[in-house]
Design an enzyme around this catalytic site. Structure first.
Site: not given
Ligand code: ADP
Length: 389
Positions: A9, A92, A180, A204, A208, A237, A279, A375
């Site tokens: 990926n 992917r 997704h 999801h 993203g 986004r 984040d 995934e």
């Molecule tokens: P990607 O789209 O890169 O696969 P992920 O599904 O791994 O993303 O999600 C990443 C995001 O999840 C991080 O940027 C963060 O905002 C959020 N995240 C991860 N752990 C936590 C948590 N414990 N509490 C709140 N948000 C979280």
């Protein structure tokens, strides 16, 4: 030596990978996950085994991993030294365009066709394709499979795919594709039968974010559209936007198309609204009013779209949370479930805090769930099936 499938990926500066061993009963066992980050800047490799134990954690000199080809050379060297006999690679690929509605074996012709639609996913497809090319260079005899994030949604009915533009645009491929899809397909595959027969909304929500309405394990509609910019507010986004705003930015503020692309894909969303971070963890920890505003708007958008997807299915029986925020943030799940009380979600705060799979009360008319997505497993399964492994 066990036969194994490599799943790749690729992002702009990262290359995530997983290795799945093919067991004698044809099941897949995820053995290793890893990622090279900082390709072209400060390359770093981290590899973990299936128990989360770190196997490798190294920084490299930039010259050692300046691009995806070099990153892949390191990954394949590592795998060769770890007694895996690779028999196939699954990639992917975010956008499959109007023509690709199922995983397929990659040939030169397929690659050329995918090249011609990179503009549909400018932040994703070019990197996905460069990983495919790098892998073909590194291991020319290894069969490779492309798995599309759009494929799961291609079976939606036409109303779900239309925009209100002149019809010839639809015929030229300007349609709602949805993304997704590999995550939703995985979640659909693990839904217990009594849930899968009902009307399910899967959230999801990670960096993203989108929602998908699923009935009988099939996609009915989703919040994403022609590109991965539509729908919910995301990390960087903007999500759903009045098209008139784009005209205004082009005509009145004089933004170039490149500036506009940057604004919509990289500077908006949680980051743009808060001015602090993309984040969710950082925003939840912050006492700044704009962090709170960004969280509130995120929850508001998810809640509104849940209503829209429920309307598209004539109701909803279950709500599922997955991905980074959905799997890990009890706080955001609680805010969203409370907003969905009117739909019949009777939330269970204790189950939610303890990260239980079911986070609604036993009598809740609409049940609520937390189901981790995978995934990579979906890509490995498709690769196994397509290659007859
Ligand atoms: P990607 O789209 O890169 O696969 P992920 O599904 O791994 O993303 O999600 C990443 C995001 O999840 C991080 O940027 C963060 O905002 C959020 N995240 C991860 N752990 C936590 C948590 N414990 N509490 C709140 N948000 C979280």
């Amino acid at each position: 030596m066990q036969n194994a499938i490599l799943v790749l990926n690729a992002g702009s500066s990262s290359l995530k990978f997983s290795v799945f061993e093919l067991l004698s009963d044809s099941t897949l066992s995820q053995k290793i996950t890893g990622q090279v980050e900082g390709i072209g800047t400060a390359p770093h490799l981290k590899v973990k085994d299936n128990n989360g134990q770190t196997l490798i954690d190294v920084n490299w000199q930039l010259a050692e991993v300046a691009n995806h080809v070099q990153a892949l050379q390191h990954i394949t060297d590592f795998l060769r030294n770890n007694s895996n006999r690779l028999v196939g690679v699954g990639h992917r690929v975010v956008h499959g365009g109007p023509d690709y509605s199922a995983p397929l074996l990659i040939t030169t012709e397929v690659l050329e066709n995918l090249d011609s639609i990179t503009h549909l996913a400018p932040l994703h497809n070019p990197h996905n394709l460069s990983a495919i090319r790098a892998m073909r260079q590194e291991c020319p005899d290894l069969p490779q499979v492309a798995c599309f994030d759009t494929a799961f949604h291609r079976q939606q009915n036409k109303l779900a795919k239309l925009f209100g533009l002149p019809y010839e645009y639809y015929e030229r491929g300007v349609q709602r594709y949805g993304f997704h899809g590999l995550s939703y397909e995985y979640i659909a595959s693990i839904l217990p039968p009594e849930i899968a027969v009902g009307r399910v909304i899967v959230a999801h929500i990670g960096s993203g974010a989108s929602l998908c309405a699923i009935h009988h394990r099939r996609s009915v509609t989703s919040t994403m559209g022609f590109t991965a910019l539509d729908g919910l507010l995301m990390g960087t986004r903007a999500g759903n936007l009045d098209a008139g705003v784009i005209l205004y930015l082009l005509q009145q503020e004089g933004l170039s198309s490149k500036q506009l692309e940057d604004l919509l894909y990289k500077q908006s969303g949680l980051l743009g609204l808060s001015g602090i971070s993309n984040d969710m963890r950082v925003l939840l920890d912050s006492s700044e009013p704009r962090a709170r505003l960004a969280i509130d708007y995120f929850v508001y958008r998810v809640s509104r779209e849940i209503g829209s997807l429920a309307a598209a299915m004539g109701g909803v029986d279950a709500l599922v949370f997955t991905a980074g925020i959905g799997e890990n943030s009890p706080q955001i799940r609680q805010l969203i479930c409370q907003q969905a009380t009117w739909l019949g979600v009777d939330f269970d705060p204790t189950a939610n805090e303890s990260n239980a799979a079911c986070i609604s009360q036993a009598h809740s008319r609409v049940s609520a769930w937390v189901l981790p997505t995978n995934e990579e497993m979906m890509i490995a399964r498709h690769t196994q099936t397509l290659l007859g492994l």
